[in-house]
Enzyme design. Structure first.
Site, PDB file in Angstrom:
ATOM      1  N   SER A 208      -0.229   4.444  -1.097  1.00 48.11           N
ATOM      2  CA  SER A 208      -0.638   5.496  -2.037  1.00 48.11           C
ATOM      3  C   SER A 208      -1.270   6.679  -1.324  1.00 48.11           C
ATOM      4  O   SER A 208      -1.316   7.789  -1.872  1.00 48.11           O
ATOM      5  CB  SER A 208      -1.631   4.946  -3.060  1.00 48.11           C
TER       6      SER A 208
ATOM      7  N   TYR B  94     -13.719  -8.746  10.339  1.00 48.08           N
ATOM      8  CA  TYR B  94     -12.632  -7.772  10.289  1.00 48.08           C
ATOM      9  C   TYR B  94     -11.667  -7.988  11.452  1.00 48.08           C
ATOM     10  O   TYR B  94     -10.440  -7.921  11.284  1.00 48.08           O
ATOM     11  CB  TYR B  94     -13.195  -6.351  10.329  1.00 48.08           C
TER      12      TYR B  94
ATOM     13  N   GLY C 174       0.837  -1.192   0.000  1.00 47.89           N
ATOM     14  CA  GLY C 174       0.000   0.000   0.000  1.00 47.89           C
ATOM     15  C   GLY C 174       0.869   1.237   0.000  1.00 47.89           C
ATOM     16  O   GLY C 174       1.994   1.235  -0.509  1.00 47.89           O
TER      17      GLY C 174
END
Length: 288
Positions: A27, A176, A25
């Protein structure tokens, strides 16, 4: 330790200058903030992220992240790919070694968020969370391990929570919770497994919600953002951990505020969130 965004290095430990970080990741959000903070210290940052082209729903791409890290003073390499894909991970690790000569830090940042109750969650979303959080974390760390073993201060850092087994959290969003706690268990497992190699493995989690697109979209919009601290608080805590001697700092599940307090920073007002920031998922409020 100084206030965020000043460009001043933490008062403890060595700098990340010349160190190579590989991150899933990055970004946007917390991952990007970590990359920029590391870049400010002169680190090399390699990002494995999916966002190649701008998305109107989310800010930033892997390419804009590279530009921000380099503007902060670091060197960066963006690799477009999927952390769930073994070849994407292998290609990213090869590129990091070819470009910068090795790997000193592996950061497991990529994550999918779906807080639905069991009967409301699709199998597709369940699979996505388990594959990114568990498979992705496993694949990236496994690929980095041979290179970490030859670093003189190797670290694995996962953006994962302390194992809070309160029924409140176990019952709120079991799927989750399983995915994020799985990241934690993997990381603590590596701390034990890799101890003889001197590889540190720690988890880091924010005490408060963090002002990111995910919070805005999924956790309450503007009101939630107003009571959320900036991602720089997690980034500053991450840099503090990653500059500690690996053999002396491993097997921990840290909250960002505790790391910063240990470094001498207790006035957190510059990170935002107002006088009563909203506590993050898995973090009990005082007296709860």
């Amino acid at each position: 330790m100084t206030a965020p965004g000043t460009g001043t290095e933490p008062s403890r430990g060595p700098s990340l200058r010349g160190r190579t970080l590989v991150m899933s990741g990055g970004s946007r959000g917390i991952g990007l903030a970590i990359g920029v903070a590391a870049g400010r210290q002169g680190a090399n940052v390699v990002l494995l992220a999916k966002t190649d082209a701008p998305d109107p729903r989310l800010p930033g791409t892997v390419h804009t992240a590279v530009a921000e890290i380099e503007a902060a003073g670091g060197q960066a390499l963006g690799m477009v790919g999927d952390v769930r894909d073994e070849e994407s991970v292998a290609r990213t690790v090869r590129a990091a070694v070819d470009r910068f000569g090795g790997i000193d830090v592996c950061i497991n940042n990529a994550s999918a968020l779906a807080l639905d109750a069991t009967e409301d969650l699709s199998a597709k979303r369940f699979d996505l969370m388990q594959q990114i959080q568990l498979r992705g974390t496993f694949l990236l760390t496994r690929a980095c391990l041979p290179h970490l073993r030859v670093s003189d201060n190797p670290h694995v850092l996962s953006l994962a929570p302390p194992l809070n087994l309160s029924p409140t959290w176990l019952g709120r969003h079991p799927a989750y919770t399983t995915a994020k706690y799985g990241m934690t268990l993997l990381t603590l497992g590596w701390a034990a497994e890799q101890a003889t190699h001197g590889i540190a493995a720690n988890c880091l989690w924010p005490e408060s919600t963090i002002a990111t697109a995910a919070v805005a979209n999924l956790l309450g919009g503007t009101e939630a953002l107003d009571r959320s601290r900036g991602p720089e608080i997690v980034a500053d805590a991450a840099v503090e951990i990653l500059t500690r001697p690996a053999r002396e700092c491993t097997g921990n599940t840290f909250l960002d505020v505790d790391v910063l307090a240990q470094a001498g920073l207790t006035d957190l007002s510059s990170y935002g969130g107002g006088p009563t920031p909203h506590y993050d998922i898995f973090v009990d409020e005082p007296g709860a």
